[in-house]
Design a protein around this motif. Structure first.
Motif, short mmCIF file in Angstrom:
data_model
loop_
_atom_site.label_atom_id
_atom_site.label_comp_id
_atom_site.label_asym_id
_atom_site.label_seq_id
_atom_site.Cartn_x
_atom_site.Cartn_y
_atom_site.Cartn_z
N ARG A 9 0.80 -1.23 0.00
CA ARG A 9 0.00 0.00 0.00
C ARG A 9 0.84 1.27 0.00
N THR A 10 2.15 1.15 0.21
CA THR A 10 2.95 2.36 0.43
C THR A 10 2.95 3.30 -0.78
N LYS A 11 3.03 4.58 -0.50
CA LYS A 11 3.16 5.59 -1.53
C LYS A 11 4.61 6.06 -1.65
N LYS A 12 5.48 5.46 -0.86
CA LYS A 12 6.91 5.78 -0.96
C LYS A 12 7.50 5.10 -2.20
N PRO A 13 8.56 5.68 -2.77
CA PRO A 13 9.22 4.99 -3.89
C PRO A 13 9.70 3.61 -3.46
N LEU A 14 9.35 2.59 -4.27
CA LEU A 14 9.69 1.20 -3.97
C LEU A 14 10.34 0.60 -5.21
N MET A 15 11.55 0.08 -5.05
CA MET A 15 12.27 -0.58 -6.13
C MET A 15 12.35 -2.07 -5.82
N CYS A 16 11.87 -2.91 -6.74
CA CYS A 16 11.87 -4.36 -6.55
C CYS A 16 12.87 -4.99 -7.54
N VAL A 17 13.78 -5.83 -7.03
CA VAL A 17 14.90 -6.31 -7.81
C VAL A 17 14.99 -7.84 -7.72
N GLY A 18 15.38 -8.48 -8.81
CA GLY A 18 15.62 -9.92 -8.80
C GLY A 18 14.36 -10.71 -8.54
N HIS A 19 14.45 -11.67 -7.62
CA HIS A 19 13.29 -12.51 -7.29
C HIS A 19 12.13 -11.69 -6.74
N ALA A 20 12.39 -10.48 -6.28
CA ALA A 20 11.33 -9.62 -5.73
C ALA A 20 10.67 -8.77 -6.80
N VAL A 21 10.96 -9.02 -8.08
CA VAL A 21 10.58 -8.10 -9.14
C VAL A 21 9.07 -7.88 -9.23
N ASN A 22 8.26 -8.88 -8.87
CA ASN A 22 6.80 -8.73 -8.98
C ASN A 22 6.16 -8.10 -7.75
N THR A 79 8.54 -15.06 -6.99
CA THR A 79 8.96 -15.08 -8.39
C THR A 79 10.05 -16.13 -8.53
N SER A 80 9.67 -17.34 -8.85
CA SER A 80 10.64 -18.43 -8.88
C SER A 80 11.10 -18.78 -10.28
N LYS A 81 10.34 -18.40 -11.31
CA LYS A 81 10.69 -18.76 -12.67
C LYS A 81 11.76 -17.82 -13.21
N THR A 82 12.95 -18.37 -13.41
CA THR A 82 14.04 -17.57 -13.95
C THR A 82 14.47 -18.12 -15.30
N GLN A 83 14.89 -17.23 -16.18
CA GLN A 83 15.29 -17.60 -17.53
C GLN A 83 16.61 -16.90 -17.85
N PRO A 84 17.75 -17.45 -17.36
CA PRO A 84 19.03 -16.81 -17.63
C PRO A 84 19.29 -16.70 -19.13
N ILE A 85 19.93 -15.60 -19.53
CA ILE A 85 20.26 -15.39 -20.93
C ILE A 85 21.76 -15.10 -21.00
N GLU A 86 22.48 -15.99 -21.66
CA GLU A 86 23.94 -15.86 -21.71
C GLU A 86 24.37 -14.66 -22.52
N LYS A 87 23.72 -14.43 -23.67
CA LYS A 87 24.07 -13.30 -24.52
C LYS A 87 22.79 -12.53 -24.87
N ALA A 88 22.70 -11.34 -24.32
CA ALA A 88 21.53 -10.51 -24.57
C ALA A 88 21.98 -9.09 -24.88
N ILE A 89 21.08 -8.32 -25.46
CA ILE A 89 21.33 -6.90 -25.71
C ILE A 89 20.26 -6.10 -24.97
N VAL A 90 20.71 -5.20 -24.11
CA VAL A 90 19.77 -4.31 -23.41
C VAL A 90 19.70 -2.99 -24.17
N HIS A 91 18.50 -2.55 -24.46
CA HIS A 91 18.29 -1.25 -25.09
C HIS A 91 17.85 -0.27 -24.00
N TYR A 92 18.67 0.76 -23.82
CA TYR A 92 18.40 1.76 -22.79
C TYR A 92 18.96 3.10 -23.22
N ARG A 93 18.14 4.12 -23.17
CA ARG A 93 18.53 5.49 -23.51
C ARG A 93 19.23 5.55 -24.88
N ASP A 94 18.59 4.97 -25.88
CA ASP A 94 19.07 5.02 -27.27
C ASP A 94 20.46 4.40 -27.44
#
Length: 418
Positions: free
Chosen positions: A99-112, A118-133
């Motif tokens: 319920r909090t209205k404070k900024p909340l950052m959820c990372v890793g297994h806590a992402v949801n 959050t137990s289903k993980t799908q490691p990716i050995e080679k990926a490309i992240v698109h961020y800020r062009d």
């Protein structure tokens, strides 16, 4: 100086109102399940905690099973991290976080979010992240593919033909679907924290030049030529120098007066004199000051706590931590300044200068990576044993990246960004 791989977290300073270094309204709580992934001893939490000190010099970490409602109520920003699984919070803490209205950052297994496994993980050995062009090659382990509604996607992962969200935001809720083991991931995460903390006036990205380990055995003519060149360009730079007294009758070293005169010459042309790591900075400062050389900062040391009690509040180097139980301290290499709990600023040393074309290409590449993000600082380390022409080539290669040269003295906890 000690140089490691170029890694995480762009740093930025905040206006502070307390002696301890934490501004009212910026208290951060990091809640985690455990420090290491299954079958691993690598500490995943301590680097993340150190990274948060770009915003909160005294970010607090608590294991999820020990978190009380009062801890959550006292925090202004909350980072919830799942390393091996979803953090095991009490039902009351889960309800408050949902319920909090404070900024909340959820990372890793806590992402949801809090209380959702959050137990289903799908490691990716080679990926490309698109961020800020920009595109960032990364390895994702773990990675949690998630289906989203009503969210603002901040970063995406491309793997094969699939495009999946890596980071997103819904109002005051932020999510990051991996941990920060990859250097590029950590830098991206850091940049997203600018939005998480609501930073508005972000400091300019740029270069800081540092001549490392200038000492009585160095070539004073090199320092004079470098000082003239930097003064012509109107570029301030750091000279990290030996702080021991030099015998007047030295034979294998330059005479004491020659040594001091070379430092005074550099200082008069815009050099910022910093002391090398020492257990007695107050005495070292007195020795130099007596000879008209005014130290303005110091190098950090892995085994000596950074202390601003001697009136020096600018440092260069790294914060150190144990990445595995019983291991020697390892450097946390930032790509911009970090805040210190005692009121100082730690400037990064993250670009090691080389001598040839291949090394210079690597310098350009690493600086270019920093330049893609907001508020980054490339701390360029120039070995004092390099001939002047090689130093000039290094400086010119750095300038080709287009980043401006910054004055180290412009960094303090009251003026960088807020």
């Amino acid at each position: 100086m000690r140089i490691g791989a170029l890694v995480i977290i762009a740093a930025i300073s905040l206006p502070f109102t307390s002696a301890s270094g934490t501004e009212d309204g910026r208290k951060t709580l990091l809640v985690y399940d455990t420090i290491a992934k299954p079958f691993s001893l690598t500490n995943e939490i301590e680097p993340l905690l150190i990274g948060l000190t770009r915003f909160d010099a005294e970010a607090k970490k608590i294991e999820a099973s020990r978190v009380q409602v009062s801890d959550i109520e006292a925090a202004d920003f909350i980072v919830l991290v799942g390393v091996a699984g979803s953090p095991a919070l009490s039902p009351e803490c889960v309800r408050i976080l949902q319920r909090t209205k404070k900024p909340l950052m959820c990372v890793g297994h806590a992402v949801n979010g809090p209380g959702i496994d959050t137990s289903k993980t799908q490691p990716i050995e080679k990926a490309i992240v698109h961020y800020r062009d920009a595109a960032w090659p990364v390895r994702l382990d773990p990675f949690f593919p998630t289906s989203l509604k009503d969210s603002t996607i901040l970063a995406e992962v491309v793997s094969g033909r699939a495009t999946l969200p890596l980071a997103w935001r819904i109002g005051n809720r932020f999510a990051f679907a991996s941990l920060l083991g990859d250097a590029s991931l950590a830098m991206i995460f850091s940049d997203i924290l600018l939005d998480f903390y609501g930073m508005k006036n972000i400091a300019t990205s740029g270069l800081i030049f540092m001549l490392d380990d200038y000492q009585p055995a160095s070539d004073p003519s090199m320092l004079r030529r470098l000082s003239d060149y930097m003064a012509y360009k109107q570029f301030p730079f750091i000279v990290l120098t030996q702080s021991r007294d030099v015998p007047a009758d030295a034979t294998d070293l330059m005479p004491r007066e020659t040594y001091m005169d070379s430092l005074r010459y550099a200082q008069a042309r815009g050099a910022r004199i910093f002391l090398d790591a020492s257990a007695d900075l107050a005495l070292d400062r007195e020795i130099f000051t007596t000879d008209g050389v005014i130290p303005l900062g110091s190098e950090s040391h892995p085994t000596i706590p950074i202390d601003t009690g001697d009136a020096l509040t600018l440092f260069v180097g790294s914060k150190y931590y144990q990445d595995a139980p019983g291991s020697d301290p390892v450097p946390f290499q930032s790509h911009a300044p970090l805040l210190l709990a005692n009121g100082g600023v730690l400037l990064p040393e993250n670009i090691l200068g080389g001598m040839d074309g291949i090394a210079l290409d690597e310098v350009r590449k690493n600086i270019g990576q920093i330049a893609k993000l907001r508020g980054g600082v490339a701390g360029v380390v120039i070995p004092a044993w390099l001939p002047f022409q090689h130093i000039r080539d290094l400086v010119d290669a750095c300038l080709e990246t287009g980043l401006p040269v910054l004055d180290p003295l412009s960094f303090d906890q009251n003026s960088l960004a807020h």
